[in-house]
Design a protein around this motif. Structure first.
Motif, PDB file in Angstrom:
ATOM      1  N   GLU A 192       7.237   2.413   8.760  1.00  0.00           N
ATOM      2  CA  GLU A 192       6.974   1.677   9.820  1.00  0.00           C
ATOM      3  C   GLU A 192       5.673   1.107   8.759  1.00  0.00           C
ATOM      4  O   GLU A 192       5.226  -0.235   8.628  1.00  0.00           O
ATOM      5  N   LYS A 193       5.395   1.489   7.427  1.00  0.00           N
ATOM      6  CA  LYS A 193       4.157   0.714   6.564  1.00  0.00           C
ATOM      7  C   LYS A 193       5.509  -0.108   5.259  1.00  0.00           C
ATOM      8  O   LYS A 193       5.099  -1.637   5.909  1.00  0.00           O
ATOM      9  N   GLU A 194       6.560  -0.048   5.660  1.00  0.00           N
ATOM     10  CA  GLU A 194       7.661  -0.702   5.138  1.00  0.00           C
ATOM     11  C   GLU A 194       7.673  -2.493   6.202  1.00  0.00           C
ATOM     12  O   GLU A 194       7.915  -3.134   5.416  1.00  0.00           O
TER      13      GLU A 194
ATOM     14  N   ALA B 154      -4.912  -1.525  11.689  1.00  0.00           N
ATOM     15  CA  ALA B 154      -5.919  -0.328  10.955  1.00  0.00           C
ATOM     16  C   ALA B 154      -4.899  -0.288   9.290  1.00  0.00           C
ATOM     17  O   ALA B 154      -5.202  -0.957   8.637  1.00  0.00           O
ATOM     18  N   ALA B 155      -3.669  -0.682   9.615  1.00  0.00           N
ATOM     19  CA  ALA B 155      -2.161   0.049   8.755  1.00  0.00           C
ATOM     20  C   ALA B 155      -2.468  -1.793   8.140  1.00  0.00           C
ATOM     21  O   ALA B 155      -2.518  -1.992   7.356  1.00  0.00           O
ATOM     22  N   LEU B 156      -1.984  -2.521   8.815  1.00  0.00           N
ATOM     23  CA  LEU B 156      -1.620  -4.070   8.250  1.00  0.00           C
ATOM     24  C   LEU B 156      -3.086  -4.627   7.709  1.00  0.00           C
ATOM     25  O   LEU B 156      -2.967  -5.223   7.105  1.00  0.00           O
ATOM     26  N   GLY B 157      -4.625  -4.229   8.361  1.00  0.00           N
ATOM     27  CA  GLY B 157      -5.710  -4.658   7.671  1.00  0.00           C
ATOM     28  C   GLY B 157      -5.422  -4.016   6.557  1.00  0.00           C
ATOM     29  O   GLY B 157      -6.864  -4.915   5.653  1.00  0.00           O
ATOM     30  N   ALA B 158      -5.381  -2.903   6.475  1.00  0.00           N
ATOM     31  CA  ALA B 158      -5.694  -1.945   4.858  1.00  0.00           C
ATOM     32  C   ALA B 158      -4.145  -2.751   3.757  1.00  0.00           C
ATOM     33  O   ALA B 158      -4.308  -2.905   3.156  1.00  0.00           O
ATOM     34  N   MET B 159      -3.149  -2.815   4.009  1.00  0.00           N
ATOM     35  CA  MET B 159      -1.718  -4.150   3.415  1.00  0.00           C
ATOM     36  C   MET B 159      -2.899  -4.989   2.946  1.00  0.00           C
ATOM     37  O   MET B 159      -1.892  -5.654   1.959  1.00  0.00           O
TER      38      MET B 159
ATOM     39  N   ARG C 170       7.443  -5.868   5.589  1.00  0.00           N
ATOM     40  CA  ARG C 170       8.008  -7.569   5.319  1.00  0.00           C
ATOM     41  C   ARG C 170       8.006  -8.290   5.978  1.00  0.00           C
ATOM     42  O   ARG C 170       7.892  -9.397   5.761  1.00  0.00           O
ATOM     43  N   LEU C 171       6.887  -7.929   7.279  1.00  0.00           N
ATOM     44  CA  LEU C 171       6.200  -9.201   7.745  1.00  0.00           C
ATOM     45  C   LEU C 171       4.883  -9.753   7.175  1.00  0.00           C
ATOM     46  O   LEU C 171       5.079 -10.967   6.912  1.00  0.00           O
ATOM     47  N   MET C 172       4.103  -9.352   6.309  1.00  0.00           N
ATOM     48  CA  MET C 172       3.396  -9.312   5.657  1.00  0.00           C
ATOM     49  C   MET C 172       3.796 -10.641   4.314  1.00  0.00           C
ATOM     50  O   MET C 172       3.328 -11.473   3.799  1.00  0.00           O
TER      51      MET C 172
END
Length: 304
Positions: free
Chosen positions: A163-165, A104-109, A169-171
Motif C-alpha cells: 500500500e505504501k508503494e 495519515a500515511a499520505l501525509g507522512a509520505m 507511485r501516486l505521489m
C-alpha cells in the motif's frame, strides 16, 4: 496487457456475483458487475480506483469522466457523484479495485518523498476527481496487493508495504500536486475539505455561507470560488445532494415514507422535496425506490 489480465482474473476469483466486496486487506474493495447499470448516486470518498476490465462513467455536477483499463481515478475529497458502468457483460464483466486512501500515511509520505518536476495538468484533472494513465509500476503494485488475497498469512506484514508503494507511485505521478495540496495545512483544497466536512456533519440543518466560510477559514467570496473549483457545485448544491441521497437511503433501508424522510434530512416542504428528488434521481421517491429494489447490487455500487 498481461498485468490487467491477471488482475481481472484475481478480481473475478474473489468476487462471487455482482456487487462491492470488502476484503481481508484493510481499505481494499473489489467490484464486479456483469451488465451495464443505470446511473446511481453516492458519495465518493478519497480513494484510488483501478479498472481491470470494462469501463465506467462518473458525473460530478455537470462534468463527465470516463475511464477503463490502464487508467485510474483518484478522488481527493468527499464528492456527491453519479456513477454508471457502461461496458460489462456476463462473459466480460466490469471488474475493478478500490483502495480508500489512508490520509495519515499520505501525509507522512509527503514529508519523505521529493516533489516531482511539474507535469502539465490533464483536462481530466480539473476538480477533486482526476483520471490518469496507469503506468506498469502502479499496476504491478496493485496486482501484488490483490495477489495477497491468496496468501492470507502474508497480509498483515506485506499489505502495508505494498500500500505504501502504491501511495508512493501516486505521489510521484501526474496527480502528485493535487495530492500534496490535499494534505498541506492551509492549502485551498484543505480549506474546502474543512467546509465539506462541516456541511456533511450539518447537512440536515439550515446554514449560512458566512458560517461555512468561517469553518473553512476563508472569505465568503473565496469559499464560493474554490468550493466550485473542487466540487463543481456550490455549497448549497452540495448540501442538497447530500440531503437527497440520505433521504433515498432512509426510504430504501428503513422503509420510511417520503414525507418522513424529507423531514428527517431537513426539508420543511414535502412538495419541494419531491420536485428536487425527481430532478436528481429521475423519478418520484416511491417509483425510484421500487426500481432500486429490483437491482440492489447495482445500487450498492454508487460511489465505488
Amino acid at each position: 496487457m498481461q498485468q490487467l489480465d491477471e488482475l481481472s482474473s484475481l478480481i473475478a476469483q474473489h468476487t462471487k456475483g455482482d456487487g462491492v466486496f470488502s476484503t481481508a486487506i484493510p481499505r481494499l474493495w473489489l467490484i464486479r458487475q456483469s451488465k451495464r447499470t443505470e446511473p446511481f448516486q453516492g458519495v465518493q470518498h478519497p480513494a484510488l480506483c483501478i479498472i481491470a476490465q470494462g469501463s465506467k462513467q462518473v458525473l460530478l455536477a455537470d462534468e463527465l469522466y470516463e475511464y477503463g483499463p490502464a487508467r485510474h481515478l483518484v478522488a481527493s475529497a468527499d464528492l456527491p457523484i453519479t456513477s454508471q458502468v457502461v461496458e460489462a457483460s456476463p462473459e466480460h464483466p466490469y471488474l475493478s479495485m478500490r483502495l480508500d486512501l489512508d490520509l495519515a500515511a499520505l501525509g507522512a509520505m509527503m514529508l519523505e518523498v521529493a516533489q516531482p518536476a511539474p507535469i502539465t495538468v490533464q483536462k481530466t484533472c480539473g476538480k477533486a476527481l482526476c483520471i490518469s494513465k496507469s503506468d506498469p509500476a502502479l499496476l504491478e503494485a496493485a496486482l501484488r496487493l490483490v495477489r495477497l488475497l491468496d496468501a492470507p498469512d502474508d497480509i498483515a506484514f506485506l499489505a502495508p508495504l505494498i500500500e505504501k508503494e502504491l501511495l508512493y507511485r501516486l505521489m510521484r505521478g501526474d496527480q502528485a500536486d493535487k495530492l500534496r495540496r490535499m494534505l498541506m495545512p492551509e492549502s485551498r483544497l484543505v480549506q474546502v475539505n474543512r467546509a465539506i466536512a462541516w456541511i456533511r456533519d450539518n447537512y440536515d440543518k439550515p446554514f449560512s455561507i458566512d458560517r461555512v466560510a468561517s469553518e473553512a477559514r476563508m472569505s465568503t467570496s473565496s469559499l464560493h470560488a474554490h468550493f466550485r473549483e473542487v466540487t463543481a457545485m456550490s455549497p448549497l448544491q452540495y448540501q442538497k445532494q447530500l440531503r437527497l441521497q440520505e433521504a433515498r437511503r432512509l426510504i430504501m433501508s428503513e422503509a420510511l415514507d417520503a414525507a418522513t424522510a424529507a423531514h428527517r434530512v431537513g426539508y420543511d416542504s414535502p412538495s419541494q422535496f419531491s420536485r428536487e428528488y425527481r430532478r436528481l434521481f429521475g423519478a418520484p421517491p416511491i417509483q425510484d425506490v421500487s426500481r432500486l429494489k429490483v437491482v440492489p447490487a447495482t445500487y450498492a455500487q454508487a460511489g465505488a
